[in-house]
Every structure is written in C-alpha cells, then in structure tokens.
Scaffold this motif. Structure first.
Motif, PDB file in Angstrom:
ATOM      1  N   LYS A  69       0.831  -1.201   0.000  1.00  0.00           N
ATOM      2  CA  LYS A  69       0.000   0.000   0.000  1.00  0.00           C
ATOM      3  C   LYS A  69       0.870   1.258   0.000  1.00  0.00           C
ATOM      4  N   ARG A  70       1.917   1.265   0.806  1.00  0.00           N
ATOM      5  CA  ARG A  70       2.753   2.461   0.917  1.00  0.00           C
ATOM      6  C   ARG A  70       3.600   2.678  -0.332  1.00  0.00           C
ATOM      7  N   LEU A  71       4.113   1.603  -0.921  1.00  0.00           N
ATOM      8  CA  LEU A  71       4.857   1.774  -2.172  1.00  0.00           C
ATOM      9  C   LEU A  71       3.921   2.267  -3.276  1.00  0.00           C
ATOM     10  N   THR A  72       2.699   1.763  -3.303  1.00  0.00           N
ATOM     11  CA  THR A  72       1.731   2.219  -4.302  1.00  0.00           C
ATOM     12  C   THR A  72       1.461   3.712  -4.150  1.00  0.00           C
ATOM     13  N   SER A  73       1.325   4.190  -2.927  1.00  0.00           N
ATOM     14  CA  SER A  73       1.101   5.614  -2.703  1.00  0.00           C
ATOM     15  C   SER A  73       2.290   6.450  -3.178  1.00  0.00           C
ATOM     16  N   ALA A  74       3.500   6.021  -2.847  1.00  0.00           N
ATOM     17  CA  ALA A  74       4.688   6.735  -3.312  1.00  0.00           C
ATOM     18  C   ALA A  74       4.751   6.718  -4.838  1.00  0.00           C
ATOM     19  N   ARG A  75       4.405   5.590  -5.423  1.00  0.00           N
ATOM     20  CA  ARG A  75       4.408   5.462  -6.886  1.00  0.00           C
ATOM     21  C   ARG A  75       3.432   6.429  -7.534  1.00  0.00           C
ATOM     22  N   LEU A 119       4.347  -4.231  -8.719  1.00  0.00           N
ATOM     23  CA  LEU A 119       4.265  -2.889  -8.143  1.00  0.00           C
ATOM     24  C   LEU A 119       5.197  -1.921  -8.853  1.00  0.00           C
ATOM     25  N   THR A 120       6.420  -2.328  -9.113  1.00  0.00           N
ATOM     26  CA  THR A 120       7.351  -1.405  -9.769  1.00  0.00           C
ATOM     27  C   THR A 120       7.062  -1.277 -11.266  1.00  0.00           C
ATOM     28  N   ASP A 121       6.439  -2.284 -11.859  1.00  0.00           N
ATOM     29  CA  ASP A 121       6.010  -2.146 -13.258  1.00  0.00           C
ATOM     30  C   ASP A 121       4.936  -1.075 -13.402  1.00  0.00           C
ATOM     31  N   VAL A 268      21.570   8.506   4.338  1.00  0.00           N
ATOM     32  CA  VAL A 268      20.790   7.293   4.572  1.00  0.00           C
ATOM     33  C   VAL A 268      19.331   7.709   4.483  1.00  0.00           C
ATOM     34  N   MET A 269      18.539   6.961   3.718  1.00  0.00           N
ATOM     35  CA  MET A 269      17.156   7.382   3.537  1.00  0.00           C
ATOM     36  C   MET A 269      16.192   6.448   4.252  1.00  0.00           C
ATOM     37  N   ALA A 270      15.036   6.990   4.583  1.00  0.00           N
ATOM     38  CA  ALA A 270      13.985   6.216   5.233  1.00  0.00           C
ATOM     39  C   ALA A 270      13.318   5.268   4.238  1.00  0.00           C
ATOM     40  N   ALA A 271      12.411   4.435   4.759  1.00  0.00           N
ATOM     41  CA  ALA A 271      11.831   3.336   3.992  1.00  0.00           C
ATOM     42  C   ALA A 271      10.367   3.573   3.671  1.00  0.00           C
ATOM     43  N   THR A 272       9.959   3.225   2.435  1.00  0.00           N
ATOM     44  CA  THR A 272       8.529   3.252   2.150  1.00  0.00           C
ATOM     45  C   THR A 272       7.791   2.219   3.006  1.00  0.00           C
ATOM     46  N   ARG A 273       8.520   1.231   3.514  1.00  0.00           N
ATOM     47  CA  ARG A 273       7.891   0.263   4.437  1.00  0.00           C
ATOM     48  C   ARG A 273       7.206   0.975   5.592  1.00  0.00           C
ATOM     49  N   TYR A 274       7.796   2.057   6.086  1.00  0.00           N
ATOM     50  CA  TYR A 274       7.262   2.759   7.252  1.00  0.00           C
ATOM     51  C   TYR A 274       6.534   4.054   6.904  1.00  0.00           C
ATOM     52  N   ASP A 275       6.826   4.604   5.733  1.00  0.00           N
ATOM     53  CA  ASP A 275       6.236   5.902   5.408  1.00  0.00           C
ATOM     54  C   ASP A 275       6.096   6.033   3.898  1.00  0.00           C
TER      55      ASP A 275
END
Length: 315
Positions: A69-75, A119-121, A268-275
C-alpha cells in the motif's frame, strides 16, 4: 479556482492538483533539456501470502503488512509529477526474505518477487533495483540462487551502472565480499563488503569521470573500509569524491545525513515500508553539473518520516 470548483474536487484530486502545482513551481525549467529529474526509494520489503511473521517488534510486524500500500502511494505521487521523473532507483530490500529454498518454487507459485515486480512495473518510468540484505537469505539460500532469480525475474545483475544524459548511476552490492561468505573467517551478515572483483569494476566506472550517483544498501559506516590491503570502498570514495556527487543508502529505515564524513555527500534514507512519503525527488542541472534534493525540507531527520509532498492550502 473558484469556490464551486474547489468544493467539487475530491480529496484525492485536490491533493494531486496541489502537488502538481508545487512541483511545477519548484522545477521551473528555464532551458529545455537542461534539467532532468529522478527519484529514489528504499526498503520496500514486499511480502506475499506465504509470509510468516512476526517481526522483531509490533511496529515492524504492522509495517510489513502495509508495504504494498505504501509503495503504491509513493508510486502514484512520483508518476503524477510534471516535469516528469525520468528514472527511479530502489536502494535494496525490494522484497522481504525468501519463502522457499527451492528454485522451482518461484516459478510454480506467485511469490513476493512477482508482487514486487508488479508494483514497480506500475511506475511510468524505468525502475532500477539494487540488492539489499533481505533480497538474500544467506546461508539458507545461496547468493548464486538469488542472482539466478534476479536475472530470471527482473533481468538484473548483482551490480551495474546506468548512464543517463552524461551522468552515471551505480548500484553497488554490499553482500558480495568475505563478510557475506559463510566459509570466511570474516563472516558477519551485519557488515557489508564488496569483493575485489566488484571494487575493480567500480573503480573502472569512476575512471570515466562522469558525475556519478552511487547507491548501496548498507550505510557506509556499516561497510568494511578496506578489503585488499589498503584497497576498498572507503579509499575509493575519497579518491573519487570530485566525481561522486552523492551516495544514497538505506537499511536503517531512517533519514540520516552523514554529510562528507566519507568524502562525498552521504544520505541514509527512510523506507517506504514505514512511510509512504519516504522518497527523494532529485533535480539535475546538466549545464552546471549540479543536483538538488527537491523535497529535502520535508524530511524529519533521524526518524522514519517525511512530510508529504503537497502544496499547503494556505499558500
């Protein structure tokens, strides 16, 4: 926009419209072809129905079920921007561990590898993925099997470079040296290392002296400085710090600015896993050979979080 038009917009449409206004305002192109834009995400940790938890903490367990869900939102945010983001780089932990030690299992079942690729496609620009520690499962799954799966499923090599508009983007792999070799005296999966072959390849890329962005999963502090006498990652970074524009890593799931501790600027960057807002939006000026982290002002340093890339309603 009048009051009636404003009221008729749904929340999603309004957010998208405001975002596009902000991006257009912040990336005013003064010379066609002078600028290009790319994005960076990290630690997507995609799972599948074969996933069995729990993780190390309630927060980690909750987050891993929200990764898609979070990766989809970032995408969706990244896809919406004009001028268009031309490339996305994913700094490892594409998916979250392996559900089986059997190579054929991944072609007989739909697994997290397939879900991650779906998801990345969905990005409208190419996504270039690097390896993280959870994209391996040493020693249970050999590195060679992971490399075979990445080649078959994603057409990706363990490390590689992309050239784009006179700039170079390098994905290094910190799991190929002796610290990730189970038979080595140096074996320690909490320490990154690269191996002499990869280090030689890396230096050959840097010798081209193109302005270069480097991505590797473990933060530089967590990587073996030298591996062959005085030869290793850290000396190379210092030797070529005029060529290397920026090093971006993940793994810690938090925003950390190491500044020039290791030579080149290192984030160092944060994760889409958490945000879902954990992404870097980057502008490159090909004329001046400079770069800009466009949404840096929204980052909440030393946390998982960044404020969303949205135009304030009162602006």
């Amino acid at each position: 926009m009048n009051r009636r038009q404003f009221s008729s917009l749904g929340a999603g449409a309004l957010g998208a419209a405001l975002t596009q206004q902000l991006w257009a305002r912040e990336t005013q192109v003064v010379s066609a072809g002078r600028y290009f834009y790319f994005a960076v995400v990290a630690d997507t940790h995609i799972i599948d129905p074969f996933y069995k938890g729990p993780e190390n903490s309630p927060e980690d367990t909750e987050s891993v079920f929200l990764t898609s869900k979070r990766l989809t939102s970032a995408r969706e945010l990244i896809n919406s921007l004009q001028p268009k983001i031309e490339k996305v780089f994913l700094v490892g932990d594409y998916f979250h561990d392996y559900p089986s030690k059997d190579y054929d299992f991944y072609f007989q079942n739909k697994t997290r590898l397939d879900y991650a690729k779906e998801l990345t496609d969905g990005f409208t620009m190419p996504v270039h993925v690097g390896f993280g520690n959870h994209d391996y499962s040493v020693p249970d799954v050999s590195r060679e099997m992971s490399h075979r799966l990445f080649a078959a499923k994603f057409q990706l090599k363990p490390y590689y470079a992309i050239d784009h508009k006179g700039w170079k983007f390098i994905h290094l792999n910190n799991a190929l040296g002796s610290s990730w070799t189970p038979t080595s005296n140096d074996y320690n999966l909490d320490v990154g290392s690269y191996g002499e072959e990869q280090l030689n390849w890396f230096e050959s890329q840097l010798r081209e002296h193109k302005p270069t962005f480097v991505f590797t999963h473990f933060p530089l502090w967590q990587c073996t400085p030298t591996e062959v006498k005085d030869y290793g990652l850290h000396p190379l970074l210092r030797q070529y710090q005029e060529t290397i524009q920026l090093v971006v890593t993940g793994h810690w799931h938090k925003w950390i600015d190491f500044a020039h501790t290791f030579g080149p600027q290192h984030y160092v960057m944060a994760a889409t896993r958490y945000d879902e807002n954990a992404y870097m939006l980057m502008e490159v000026d090909t004329q001046k050979q400079t770069w800009r982290f466009v949404n840096a002002g929204l980052v909440e340093w030393s946390t998982h979080y960044s404020r969303p890339y949205r135009l304030n309603l009162r602006s």
